[in-house]
Enzyme design. Structure first.
Site, short mmCIF file in Angstrom:
data_model
loop_
_atom_site.label_atom_id
_atom_site.label_comp_id
_atom_site.label_asym_id
_atom_site.label_seq_id
_atom_site.Cartn_x
_atom_site.Cartn_y
_atom_site.Cartn_z
N ASP A 180 0.86 -1.19 0.00
CA ASP A 180 0.00 0.00 0.00
C ASP A 180 0.89 1.23 0.00
OD1 ASP A 180 -2.06 1.76 0.15
OD2 ASP A 180 -2.86 1.05 2.06
N VAL A 181 1.27 1.68 -1.21
CA VAL A 181 2.22 2.78 -1.36
C VAL A 181 1.60 4.01 -2.01
CG1 VAL A 181 4.22 1.23 -1.42
CG2 VAL A 181 3.06 1.79 -3.56
N LYS A 182 0.46 3.83 -2.66
CA LYS A 182 -0.30 4.93 -3.30
C LYS A 182 0.59 5.84 -4.13
CE LYS A 182 -4.05 4.92 0.09
NZ LYS A 182 -3.49 3.93 1.06
N ARG A 183 1.40 5.26 -4.98
CA ARG A 183 2.30 6.05 -5.83
C ARG A 183 1.53 6.65 -7.00
NH1 ARG A 183 5.14 5.97 -1.63
NH2 ARG A 183 7.09 4.84 -1.56
N THR A 219 -0.72 -0.23 -4.65
CA THR A 219 -1.81 0.74 -4.79
C THR A 219 -1.27 1.99 -5.47
OG1 THR A 219 -1.39 1.61 -2.56
CG2 THR A 219 -3.06 -0.11 -2.78
#
Length: 268
Positions: free
Chosen positions: A100-103, A128
């Site tokens: 879950d890094v939301k890059r 993510t």
């Protein structure tokens, strides 16, 4: 043709076999029982030990694990070492792992993020992504879907109240109608067209993040994207309800994340 089965398809199969639980390892040291925390020289060591125990206890029952990188970054280099070891432990257990890094960034920067999280010390099966700098930011991650079978969950309708500030805004009178989140969904669907036919039993390499905190949206979003697999946050501590999650699990299905509900179960 992709070199390996898509990670999203493997996750879909895991959910069919084990149920939809995604164990969230958003492990802050404050979530660990004090008597365990004091046994270790550093918070990062305690976090890793706690994670390994949870992976061992829950991997027979979990469809996947989601590891939120921010909690590990906050502990510095030792925390990132714990993050890397946690990812490796989940993958060694044979369970899909979501970073879950939301890059979400442009050109060469996005490519570097894709290399960082789809290989090397921080390798995960799925990441993510935040699409709000444009759909071109997703392209480097699509390349890894084709050559390594990796997957990505793209933010569509998040579980936080602030989603109304941007995601829920109406686009009437502009080039596209509907809400901002509808435009995101249409863009992801268009990107998936290059991967050929997929449907409720054959997942695309991209899925969508859809929070289970608003019942009014759940059925409409599920019906709009019947062939896309969902990562469903917001259950439990954020107020998400089982009936909303159930609606989102229809059609292609999804995985429901629980983090604090599991990490802090010892408090109850």
């Amino acid at each position: 043709m992709n070199a390996k089965p898509y990670a999203m398809g493997r996750l879909q199969a895991s959910c069919a076999e084990r149920g939809p639980l995604c164990v969230g390892l958003d492990t802050d040291p404050s979530y660990i029982p004090p008597e365990i925390l004091k046994l270790y020289e550093s918070p990062a060591d305690a976090v890793l030990a706690y994670n390994l125990a949870l992976i061992d206890a829950t991997s027979p029952h979990a469809a996947c694990f989601k590891v939120q990188i921010a909690y590990y970054e906050a502990m510095g280099l030792a925390g990132l070492a714990a993050y890397s070891a946690t990812l490796k432990a989940v993958r060694s257990a044979g369970v899909p792992v979501i970073a879950d890094v939301k890059r979400g960034d442009i050109a060469d920067t996005a490519s570097a993020y894709a290399r960082a999280h789809f290989g090397g010390d921080f390798e995960a099966d799925i990441v993510t992504l935040n699409p709000y700098m444009g759909f071109d930011t997703l392209e480097p991650f699509l390349e890894y879907a084709g050559k390594a079978g990796k997957g990505s969950f793209v933010l569509l309708r998040t579980s936080n109240p602030g989603m109304r500030d941007i995601e829920n805004l109406e686009l009437a009178g502009r080039e596209a109608s509907g809400r901002v989140l509808d435009r995101v969904g249409a863009g992801i669907t268009s990107l998936m067209d290059r991967f050929g036919k997929y449907g409720e039993s054959a997942c695309a390499p991209f899925g969508l993040v859809v929070g289970c905190t608003e019942e009014t949206d759940a059925r409409a979003i599920r019906d709009a994207y019947p062939g896309l697999f969902f990562l469903i946050p917001g259950y439990g501590a954020q107020g998400g309800a089982a009936r909303i999650a159930a609606a989102l699990l229809d059609r292609a299905g999804g995985t429901v994340n629980s983090s604090r509900g599991i990490l802090t179960a010892w408090k109850k």
